[in-house]
Enzyme design. Structure first.
Site, short mmCIF file in Angstrom:
data_model
loop_
_atom_site.label_atom_id
_atom_site.label_comp_id
_atom_site.label_asym_id
_atom_site.label_seq_id
_atom_site.Cartn_x
_atom_site.Cartn_y
_atom_site.Cartn_z
N ARG A 24 0.28 -2.73 -63.11
CA ARG A 24 1.08 -3.30 -62.01
C ARG A 24 0.46 -4.62 -61.51
NH1 ARG A 24 1.80 0.88 -57.49
NH2 ARG A 24 -0.29 1.51 -58.15
N LEU A 26 1.67 -7.55 -61.68
CA LEU A 26 2.61 -8.42 -60.98
C LEU A 26 2.72 -8.04 -59.51
CD1 LEU A 26 4.65 -10.74 -61.16
CD2 LEU A 26 6.41 -9.04 -61.69
N ILE A 446 13.40 7.39 -39.32
CA ILE A 446 13.95 8.05 -40.49
C ILE A 446 12.98 9.07 -41.08
CG2 ILE A 446 14.93 7.67 -42.79
CD1 ILE A 446 16.61 6.72 -40.34
N GLY A 447 11.69 8.90 -40.84
CA GLY A 447 10.76 9.92 -41.33
C GLY A 447 9.36 9.43 -41.56
N SER A 448 9.18 8.51 -42.50
CA SER A 448 7.83 8.09 -42.86
C SER A 448 7.33 7.00 -41.91
CB SER A 448 7.79 7.58 -44.29
OG SER A 448 8.64 6.45 -44.44
N GLU A 620 24.53 6.17 -54.84
CA GLU A 620 23.95 5.55 -56.03
C GLU A 620 24.34 6.28 -57.31
OE1 GLU A 620 19.58 6.23 -57.82
OE2 GLU A 620 19.65 5.33 -55.83
N CYS A 658 20.70 5.09 -47.58
CA CYS A 658 20.35 3.68 -47.38
C CYS A 658 20.72 2.83 -48.58
CB CYS A 658 18.85 3.53 -47.08
SG CYS A 658 17.77 4.15 -48.37
N GLU A 680 21.76 2.83 -43.53
CA GLU A 680 21.42 1.40 -43.50
C GLU A 680 22.60 0.62 -42.94
OE1 GLU A 680 22.06 -2.55 -44.69
OE2 GLU A 680 23.06 -0.92 -45.76
N HIS A 709 13.08 -3.40 -44.67
CA HIS A 709 12.69 -4.00 -45.94
C HIS A 709 12.31 -5.47 -45.77
CE1 HIS A 709 13.41 -0.58 -48.52
NE2 HIS A 709 14.52 -0.35 -47.86
#
Length: 772
Positions: A24, A26, A446-448, A620, A658, A680, A709
């Protein structure tokens, strides 16, 4: 089965490849640049090195034609926006001052300027930045990046094929820019856009490109006659250009349908089609239109979206049929390999026999090369590979991992009543309001909460044996205390424990359920520098013991305010995993739902009165073709209700979704029968609130007022303005106030400030509603 050699040697290729690098690199370089630790030149150097490594890896594996232009610092649709000069007005100054910083400003926003809206790339978990267009949009060509990357690949002595998002798909993915009437159709800009594509194609031809791939996945969806006519016109005009490379028009993710005869007749030089899953229907459809005489066909027969080894003999049979339908047939994966992890060989914690069932990007590339060799030289040339493949497929089919008779018996015994909650919502809502005693416009998250560097280091230390379980849990306990304390001081009404113990909202549960395999290095890009490790769903699913009760109950012991239990729903557990392909998804969803139903029951028994079951993937996973949607929504909504329907009336069930287009699934959202849904809405300016109102949605909803975000901190007035917009569609007694999504990726300073502003906004609007 014996296959004779093809008349023309088949070539192996892929449409795209994971961008992140083996470790990872990048992600680390881009985030280092954002934090000022990495220079722009160093970031560009890292990116160039990763591109070279990818091309060399593909060539060493035996790929004959490598893709270029599929690399991106953030998102390939955003790259297309730059290529065609469709920079939003609010970002032009930043882009003019510094192209790289302006690029990231469009993706992430700044404190003063909002980013582009983000949503899901068709039915994948990849997110793209939505182009903003209007009747005054002026397109200008900038092919510098595409030409440069093609030149880099060519300099290595490789045959490279530049890959571009096609003009029709680009416009179909776009939305009207802020201030432009909602009825504006970006597709009306096609005649303005095509000359820009013509200029880019000419520049690539001048640079030496023989072929250019134009991706048109939007054409696998149901399209109107006007949209199909636009596609015909686009490729009539581009095909008629004299100064152009050969054009390969690519589609993937489903069958091409009504667009297939349009593209088959177009004056282009080749088509790239998906022949996996539901897109296998492309084979008969291609025969029905008379094939592609005089054209190249790139056949996507290796599944680019899942991780199971290919059935080489079945793929060779399909390829053999396709040989008679085109001038030449080349072999590819079904879509870009961006959607799978990099290399299964890096996994050390999966048993070797099971590992042989799995194919990540590197293994899929090898499968493509093997199939191309078999097609070109006959099956005798790949006899050893075919024998090994048969053994691996047989091993998986006979493995006890895949079958649990108790799980299957329980799933078979489910009745319709098991997936229906009683009493009706109105009666439940009254019981919940009396029990919870929440104010008007209740606030929650939302939770976290932020996963700090210290938390991630503690988890890494536990995995590596540098700390023991007791020390790790003490660190988590301290984090839960801090999260609860902050929420109380900030004035939030319904709290969360912050999920300090969780690595990922799907992986955390997968590691505690039977039937799942977890990877250590199976990273897949979700958006920008956000990568996830989807678990592999290999067998029947059950829950051996409670998964979340302990930490939820601990958080509740620290406060008098309600603390939400937080679970990931069954559809999302499937969508964000690599699912088994040996049984219907509906069967797997029911198994997961029953396991989660047990967790819901244990949370309620432990005193949890608000339980959130997140389903961000419901939209989705919606099939791209309308004809396939009713069956999917039936089992998807049943799975959610099966998870949640066993609780008492006073227990409030929440769900969350979301970054998706919700208009197509509003009825399904209603059918979930959740008491509260959070969605969202910040980047889309409360569009979802209007969609819910238009549907007549009768339950409580929290359209987000804080875009998580982006690193920017919304002011209290900005959040209040969004809240007032929400109130135009949803009555105050049914409106919640919350962020768009979880706060895991945010830093604590911006989280504190943003949530304090969110609470201030709710209090201000409450005061307005109360009057003098």
């Amino acid at each position: 089965m014996t296959t004779k050699p093809a008349a023309a040697a088949a070539r192996a290729t892929v449409y795209g490849y994971p961008r992140q690098g083996q470790h990872r690199e990048l992600k680390k370089a881009v985030e280092g640049y954002w934090k000022g630790r990495v220079t722009a030149d160093s970031l560009r150097s890292t990116a160039a090195r990763l591109r070279r490594a990818t091309w060399q890896r593909l060539a060493d594996t035996g790929v004959h034609e490598v893709p270029s232009g599929d690399f991106s610092y953030y998102d390939h649709v955003l790259d297309t926006t730059v290529m065609v000069g469709a920079i939003p007005e609010r970002h032009r100054e930043a882009v003019a001052a510094d192209a790289l910083d302006g690029y990231f400003a469009m993706a992430r926003g700044t404190q003063d300027v909002a980013p582009l809206e983000m949503t899901k790339w068709f039915d994948t978990n990849y997110h793209y930045l939505v182009p903003e267009l209007g009747p005054d949009t002026v397109f200008t060509a900038d092919s510098s990046r595409q030409v440069a990357e093609f030149g880099e690949a060519s300099a290595l002595g490789l045959a490279a094929r530049p890959v571009l998002v096609g003009p029709v798909t680009y416009l179909l993915l776009a939305k009207p820019a802020p201030g432009v009437p909602a009825g504006f159709d970006p597709l009306t800009l096609l005649d303005r856009l095509l000359p820009v594509y013509a200029e880019v194609l000419a520049d690539l031809r001048a640079a030496g490109a023989e072929w250019v791939q134009l991706d048109e996945p939007a054409l696998v969806q149901d399209r109107s006659p006007g949209e199909l006519n636009a596609a015909a016109r686009a490729y009539r005009d581009l095909g008629a250009l004299t100064d152009r490379p050969k054009l390969l028009v690519a589609s993937y993710f489903d069958r091409l349908g009504e667009a297939l005869p349009v593209l088959a007749k177009a004056p282009v030089d080749g088509l790239a089609l998906d022949f996996t899953g539901p897109a296998a229907a492309n084979l008969d459809a291609l025969a029905a239109v008379g094939g592609l005489p005089g054209k190249r066909l790139v056949a996507g027969v290796v599944d680019g979206r899942n991780v199971w080894v290919n059935d080489l003999e079945a793929s060779l049979a399909a390829l053999g049929t396709l040989l008679g339908l085109a001038d030449r047939v080349d072999v590819a994966a079904s879509c870009s390999l961006l959607h799978v992890p990099l290399d299964a060989a890096a996994e050390r914690d999966i048993a070797p026999q099971i590992l042989r069932w799995l194919a990540f990007a590197q293994q899929k590339t090898a499968e493509v090369v093997t199939l191309a060799k078999g097609l070109a030289q006959g099956t005798g040339a790949i006899a050893a590979e075919l024998a090994a493949n048969r053994a691996d497929l047989d091993s998986r089919a006979r493995s006890p991992i895949t079958y649990d008779s108790a799980v299957r018996a329980r799933a078979a015994a489910v009745t319709a009543a098991d997936a229906r909650r009683s009493p009706a919502y109105a009666e439940r809502a009254a019981a919940q309001r009396a029990h919870l005693g929440l104010p008007l416009l209740p606030t929650t998250t939302i939770g976290s909460f932020p996963q700090t560097a210290e938390l991630r280091a503690a988890r890494a230390d536990l995995r590596a044996g540098r700390t023991d379980q007791a020390d790790y849990e003490e660190r988590v306990r301290a984090e839960v205390q801090e999260v609860v304390s902050f929420q109380e001081k900030a004035g939030l009404d319904v709290l969360v424990h912050g999920e300090a113990e969780r690595n990922d909202m799907v992986q955390y549960f997968a590691e505690q359920l039977t039937g799942y395999l977890a990877t250590r290095h199976g990273w897949v890009q979700s958006y920008g520098t956000r990568y996830v490790r989807p678990p592999v769903l290999a067998g029947d699913v059950s829950r051996p013991e409670p998964m979340t009760v302990r930490w939820t109950a601990y958080a509740q012991s620290l406060t008098e305010r309600p603390v939400k239990g937080m679970l990931t729903g069954p559809v999302t557990m499937l969508a964000w995993s690599f699912v088994r392909d040996d049984q219907p998804l509906a069967d797997t969803a029911r198994q997961v739902a029953l396991a989660l139903r047990d967790e819901v029951a244990d949370l309620e028994a432990a005193g949890t009165s608000v339980i959130q079951v997140d389903e961000p993937a419901l939209r989705e996973t919606l099939p791209l073709r309308a004809a396939d949607r009713a069956a999917y929504l039936a089992w998807a909504t049943e799975a959610f209700r099966l998870t949640t329907s066993g609780v008492r009336p006073a227990t409030q069930i929440h769900t969350h979704m979301c970054y998706a287009e919700f208009g197509d699934v509003v009825q399904a959202i209603d059918d979930l029968d959740a008491d509260v849904i959070s969605l969202e809405a910040a980047r889309s300016h409360m569009q979802v609130a209007r969609e819910l109102a238009a549907h007549g949605y009768p339950r409580e909803a929290g359209p987000g007022v804080y875009d998580i975000h982006s690193p920017r901190v919304p002011s209290a007035e900005e959040a209040a303005a969004l809240l007032r917009t929400g109130l135009e569609a949803i009555p105050a007694e049914r409106l919640w106030v919350n962020p768009d999504c979880g706060l895991k990726t945010r830093a604590w300073p911006e989280t504190r400030a943003s949530l304090e502003n969110l609470v201030a906004a709710a209090r201000a609007v409450r005061a307005e509603l109360a009057g003098p």
